[in-house]
Write a protein that holds these residues in place. Structure first.
Motif, PDB file in Angstrom:
ATOM      1  N   ARG A  82       0.856  -1.187   0.000  1.00  0.00           N
ATOM      2  CA  ARG A  82       0.000   0.000   0.000  1.00  0.00           C
ATOM      3  C   ARG A  82       0.887   1.230   0.000  1.00  0.00           C
ATOM      4  N   MET A  83       0.645   2.110  -0.969  1.00  0.00           N
ATOM      5  CA  MET A  83       1.420   3.342  -1.050  1.00  0.00           C
ATOM      6  C   MET A  83       0.439   4.492  -1.168  1.00  0.00           C
ATOM      7  N   GLU A  84       0.471   5.377  -0.184  1.00  0.00           N
ATOM      8  CA  GLU A  84      -0.405   6.537  -0.164  1.00  0.00           C
ATOM      9  C   GLU A  84      -1.869   6.127  -0.345  1.00  0.00           C
ATOM     10  N   GLY A  85      -2.274   5.058   0.346  1.00  0.00           N
ATOM     11  CA  GLY A  85      -3.658   4.621   0.337  1.00  0.00           C
ATOM     12  C   GLY A  85      -4.071   3.793  -0.864  1.00  0.00           C
ATOM     13  N   HIS A  86      -3.161   3.501  -1.775  1.00  0.00           N
ATOM     14  CA  HIS A  86      -3.485   2.720  -2.964  1.00  0.00           C
ATOM     15  C   HIS A  86      -2.719   1.402  -2.948  1.00  0.00           C
ATOM     16  N   GLU A  87      -3.356   0.354  -3.460  1.00  0.00           N
ATOM     17  CA  GLU A  87      -2.667  -0.922  -3.620  1.00  0.00           C
ATOM     18  C   GLU A  87      -1.733  -0.820  -4.815  1.00  0.00           C
ATOM     19  N   LEU A  88      -0.530  -1.315  -4.658  1.00  0.00           N
ATOM     20  CA  LEU A  88       0.464  -1.281  -5.714  1.00  0.00           C
ATOM     21  C   LEU A  88       1.105  -2.657  -5.811  1.00  0.00           C
ATOM     22  N   THR A  89       1.183  -3.182  -7.015  1.00  0.00           N
ATOM     23  CA  THR A  89       1.870  -4.451  -7.243  1.00  0.00           C
ATOM     24  C   THR A  89       3.328  -4.142  -7.542  1.00  0.00           C
ATOM     25  N   LEU A  90       4.217  -4.767  -6.789  1.00  0.00           N
ATOM     26  CA  LEU A  90       5.657  -4.551  -6.913  1.00  0.00           C
ATOM     27  C   LEU A  90       6.386  -5.879  -6.947  1.00  0.00           C
ATOM     28  N   GLY A  91       7.576  -5.863  -7.510  1.00  0.00           N
ATOM     29  CA  GLY A  91       8.464  -7.016  -7.441  1.00  0.00           C
ATOM     30  C   GLY A  91       9.648  -6.688  -6.552  1.00  0.00           C
ATOM     31  N   LEU A  92      10.019  -7.611  -5.690  1.00  0.00           N
ATOM     32  CA  LEU A  92      11.218  -7.467  -4.852  1.00  0.00           C
ATOM     33  C   LEU A  92      12.256  -8.460  -5.347  1.00  0.00           C
ATOM     34  N   LYS A  93      13.393  -7.960  -5.789  1.00  0.00           N
ATOM     35  CA  LYS A  93      14.473  -8.868  -6.176  1.00  0.00           C
ATOM     36  C   LYS A  93      15.208  -9.280  -4.917  1.00  0.00           C
ATOM     37  N   THR A  94      15.285 -10.583  -4.688  1.00  0.00           N
ATOM     38  CA  THR A  94      15.948 -11.133  -3.509  1.00  0.00           C
ATOM     39  C   THR A  94      17.008 -12.139  -3.946  1.00  0.00           C
ATOM     40  N   ASP A  95      17.941 -12.410  -3.056  1.00  0.00           N
ATOM     41  CA  ASP A  95      18.990 -13.375  -3.372  1.00  0.00           C
ATOM     42  C   ASP A  95      18.459 -14.804  -3.412  1.00  0.00           C
ATOM     43  N   ARG A  96      17.448 -15.071  -2.585  1.00  0.00           N
ATOM     44  CA  ARG A  96      16.883 -16.428  -2.524  1.00  0.00           C
ATOM     45  C   ARG A  96      15.584 -16.396  -1.730  1.00  0.00           C
ATOM     46  N   VAL A  97      14.755 -17.395  -1.958  1.00  0.00           N
ATOM     47  CA  VAL A  97      13.519 -17.578  -1.195  1.00  0.00           C
ATOM     48  C   VAL A  97      13.622 -18.952  -0.543  1.00  0.00           C
ATOM     49  N   PHE A  98      13.249 -19.019   0.736  1.00  0.00           N
ATOM     50  CA  PHE A  98      13.398 -20.267   1.470  1.00  0.00           C
ATOM     51  C   PHE A  98      12.101 -21.061   1.558  1.00  0.00           C
ATOM     52  N   GLU A  99      11.147 -20.577   2.359  1.00  0.00           N
ATOM     53  CA  GLU A  99       9.952 -21.358   2.639  1.00  0.00           C
ATOM     54  C   GLU A  99       8.856 -20.458   3.185  1.00  0.00           C
ATOM     55  N   VAL A 100       7.680 -21.045   3.308  1.00  0.00           N
ATOM     56  CA  VAL A 100       6.598 -20.400   4.050  1.00  0.00           C
ATOM     57  C   VAL A 100       6.650 -20.979   5.445  1.00  0.00           C
TER      58      VAL A 100
END
Length: 168
Positions: A82-100
């Motif tokens: 949420r940015m300034e009251g609006h939903e925004l779809t973004l991508g985050l570049k990460t080194d790795r993803v582990f688990e939920v």
């Protein structure tokens, strides 16, 4: 009993971070980006996700780490902020993803107050998972900063979706 929230755990540099799973839309392998002129260093560019232009932020740089080279483990987490009251779809570049993984909300420690120059407002709290600290990011504060507001006009004008058949 404390309520546990599900988080996607991810890594940048040697750090273990987490974002709420309900905010994550999908996790993608690294891919080419369309760069935008005069963008801040942490704003990598745009990718196409099912016909929608999605801005991608280098989480390492945004959080003050040195930029890192992509590897076979590099991922882009597409999520809602949420940015300034609006939903925004973004991508985050990460080194790795582990688990939920679940983290008990009641067990999250507040970010430490260590003085000026450090920005703890990006952090909801610090949990523990398998004897390691897990920093839970506050996505809304991370992306509500004035720096991200700088890219909003570019996002409004970006159109990187491929043309539809019959257009030309």
């Amino acid at each position: 009993m404390a309520e546990a929230t599900q988080y996607v755990t991810l890594g940048i540099a040697s750090e273990l971070l987490a974002v709420p799973v309900e905010r994550v839309r999908e996790i993608l392998e690294s891919q080419p980006l369309s760069r935008l002129p005069h963008a801040p260093p942490w704003f990598l560019g745009m990718i196409d996700v099912r016909g929608q232009g999605v801005p991608v932020v280098d989480l390492r740089v945004k959080l003050g780490f040195d930029a890192g080279a992509d590897t076979e483990n590099t991922r882009i987490i597409v999520l809602e902020a949420r940015m300034e009251g609006h939903e925004l779809t973004l991508g985050l570049k990460t080194d790795r993803v582990f688990e939920v993984t679940p983290l008990d909300d009641a067990d999250l420690e507040p970010p430490p107050r260590v003085g000026a120059g450090w920005r703890p407002e990006f952090i909801v709290g610090i949990g523990r998972r398998n004897e390691a600290f897990v920093t839970v990011l506050d996505l809304d504060h991370l992306f509500a900063s004035t720096e991200v507001a700088l890219i909003a006009p570019a996002l409004d004008q970006a159109d990187i979706a491929p043309p539809q058949r019959g257009e030309g």
